[in-house]
Design a protein around this motif. Structure first.
Motif, mmCIF file in Angstrom:
data_model
loop_
_atom_site.group_PDB
_atom_site.id
_atom_site.type_symbol
_atom_site.label_atom_id
_atom_site.label_comp_id
_atom_site.label_asym_id
_atom_site.label_seq_id
_atom_site.Cartn_x
_atom_site.Cartn_y
_atom_site.Cartn_z
ATOM 1 N N ALA A 156 0.828 -1.199 0.000
ATOM 2 C CA ALA A 156 0.000 0.000 0.000
ATOM 3 C C ALA A 156 0.865 1.253 0.000
ATOM 4 C CB ALA A 156 -0.923 -0.010 1.224
ATOM 5 N N LEU A 182 -5.724 4.734 -3.391
ATOM 6 C CA LEU A 182 -5.317 3.591 -2.579
ATOM 7 C C LEU A 182 -6.546 2.908 -1.999
ATOM 8 C CD1 LEU A 182 -3.316 1.794 -1.095
ATOM 9 C CD2 LEU A 182 -3.100 3.580 0.663
ATOM 10 N N TRP A 236 -0.343 -7.315 -3.973
ATOM 11 C CA TRP A 236 0.448 -6.255 -4.603
ATOM 12 C C TRP A 236 1.497 -6.791 -5.573
ATOM 13 C CZ3 TRP A 236 -1.807 -1.790 -3.670
ATOM 14 C CH2 TRP A 236 -2.545 -1.648 -2.493
ATOM 15 N N LEU A 242 -7.824 -0.962 -2.436
ATOM 16 C CA LEU A 242 -8.108 -1.838 -1.295
ATOM 17 C C LEU A 242 -9.518 -2.418 -1.366
ATOM 18 C CD1 LEU A 242 -6.412 0.240 1.542
ATOM 19 C CD2 LEU A 242 -5.651 -1.973 0.664
#
Length: 408
Positions: free
Chosen positions: A354, A375, A399, A379
């Motif tokens: 993140a 972001l 990721w 998520l």
């Protein structure tokens, strides 16, 4: 098929029944509660016949909560919760007078589920556990909002007659119960000046403050600083106002703490909590708020994009002629948006993936809030995948694509 518009009110519901051609079959006023639901079922039986499939009954109503909505869903009807603003916009398609009435709203709702049903969102079939989480999570957040509003009123009052209190209790935080108890104990500058260090320390000790001696000395010194005064009668009136606000915040603190325990208990009892808690930036309270607003109906979001659109994290493209802009969504579920913003901010500290994703957006000269929103959008997509596959969050898997790009 029967199309029903139900204008929702506190003690009654104006109901209109239409057939598929838009012909009005009935328009009645039904009471709230069991009697009203029985009356609605009788209307359905009268105009739809005994062989009508409950799924062929489509209801439009201006709320997604309450016993009436739950009773309609339990009956097997298709139920669409329609925002009152959508109802007003629909009316403007056929008239511009702005006239409104409960009967008129019922007619419009029936028209909407007949004409625009494909564009509306059906009420989610959330489990009882998810509904319980939603009730307590929203109540908890509402109490916090109410405390904030009351604090702003208290702060404004103190600025008018007792600004020294703002600086004296700044280190304790004026919304904390110990600071508020000291304010109630000495609500005027004259009374506060007489507070002894022993009295201040006793309150701090009762609330288990650390470094009590130093904090008591700081508070006492700040309260004894010279300040401009007001006439005694005016000061007394201000003091009564401040005391009322302070006592209200103390009560809110107590209820917020009690409701927080309820939020945690209901959230941890939900089967999805295990997945939510593996997500970066999510703990019990944030997880409960996100679960409450998303719900747990497995068929509600057909894709990650649909979930992102509902969350309001995905951008909106506005293109006309040579103009092409990408903007944030401002019409959204604010409770969910706040929770996702908090999650994204917390994820920066405990998720390397993140952090890399956020830093990449900032390197492209994206602003702080837009980068955090992007972001959050990412998520939400990861959460959707975890819930769909019933798997726990994994940092490397979530990721991997962005990590490869970063390495390249």
């Amino acid at each position: 098929m029967l199309l029903i518009g139900a204008g929702w009110a506190e003690d009654h519901h104006d109901v209109e029944v239409q057939d598929e051609s838009g012909r009005k079959l009935a328009a009645v006023n039904l009471p709230e509660g069991v009697t009203g639901i029985v009356g609605l079922h009788e209307l359905v039986a009268r105009h739809g016949g005994a062989d009508l499939d409950p799924a062929e009954v489509v209801v439009g109503i201006e709320t997604d909560r309450g016993s009436w909505v739950q009773a309609l869903i339990a009956s097997g009807y298709q139920v669409f919760a329609i925002n009152p603003r959508q109802v007003n916009r629909f009316k403007e398609r056929y008239a511009s007078s702005g006239a409104t009435s409960d009967k008129g709203d019922a007619h419009t709702l029936a028209d909407m589920v007949r004409i625009d049903r494909a564009q509306l969102r059906a009420v989610a079939g959330d489990s009882e556990a998810a509904q319980a989480v939603k009730v307590v999570a929203r109540a908890h957040q509402t109490l916090i909002w109410e405390r904030t509003r009351t604090f702003q009123r208290l702060r404004s009052t103190l600025r008018e007659y007792f600004p020294a209190a703002l600086s004296a209790y700044a280190d304790l935080t004026l919304t904390s119960t110990d600071a508020l108890e000291l304010l109630v104990k000495a609500p005027t500058p004259a009374a506060a000046e007489k507070l002894t260090r022993t009295q201040i320390t006793a309150v701090l000790t009762r609330h288990r403050r650390r470094n009590r001696a130093a904090k008591a000395a700081t508070v006492q010194a700040a309260l004894r600083e010279p300040q401009l005064g007001l006439p005694e009668q005016v000061t007394t009136a201000y003091a009564a106002t401040a005391t009322a606000h302070a006592r209200l915040i103390i009560a809110l603190n107590e209820q917020i703490a009690a409701m927080e325990e309820q939020v945690k208990a209901h959230f941890l009892a939900h089967p999805d909590a295990e997945i939510y808690l593996t997500m970066p930036g999510i703990a019990e309270i944030t997880g409960a708020r996100v679960l409450a607003e998303f719900g747990d109906d497995p068929n509600r979001y057909v894709s990650a994009k649909a979930r992102k659109n509902y969350a309001g994290t995905s951008p909106v493209t506005r293109a006309s002629g040579k103009s092409h802009t990408v903007q944030a969504r401002y019409v959204r579920n604010n409770r969910l948006a706040d929770a996702l913003q908090a999650q994204a901010f917390s994820a920066l500290r405990n998720s390397p993936g993140a952090r890399r994703y956020y830093d990449k957006q900032r390197a492209r000269e994206v602003g702080y809030n837009p980068a955090l929103r992007q972001l959050g959008n990412r998520l939400v997509g990861i959460l959707h995948g975890c819930l769909k596959t019933r798997t726990r969050y994994d940092e490397a898997t979530a990721w991997s694509h962005h990590a490869d790009l970063h390495a390249a």
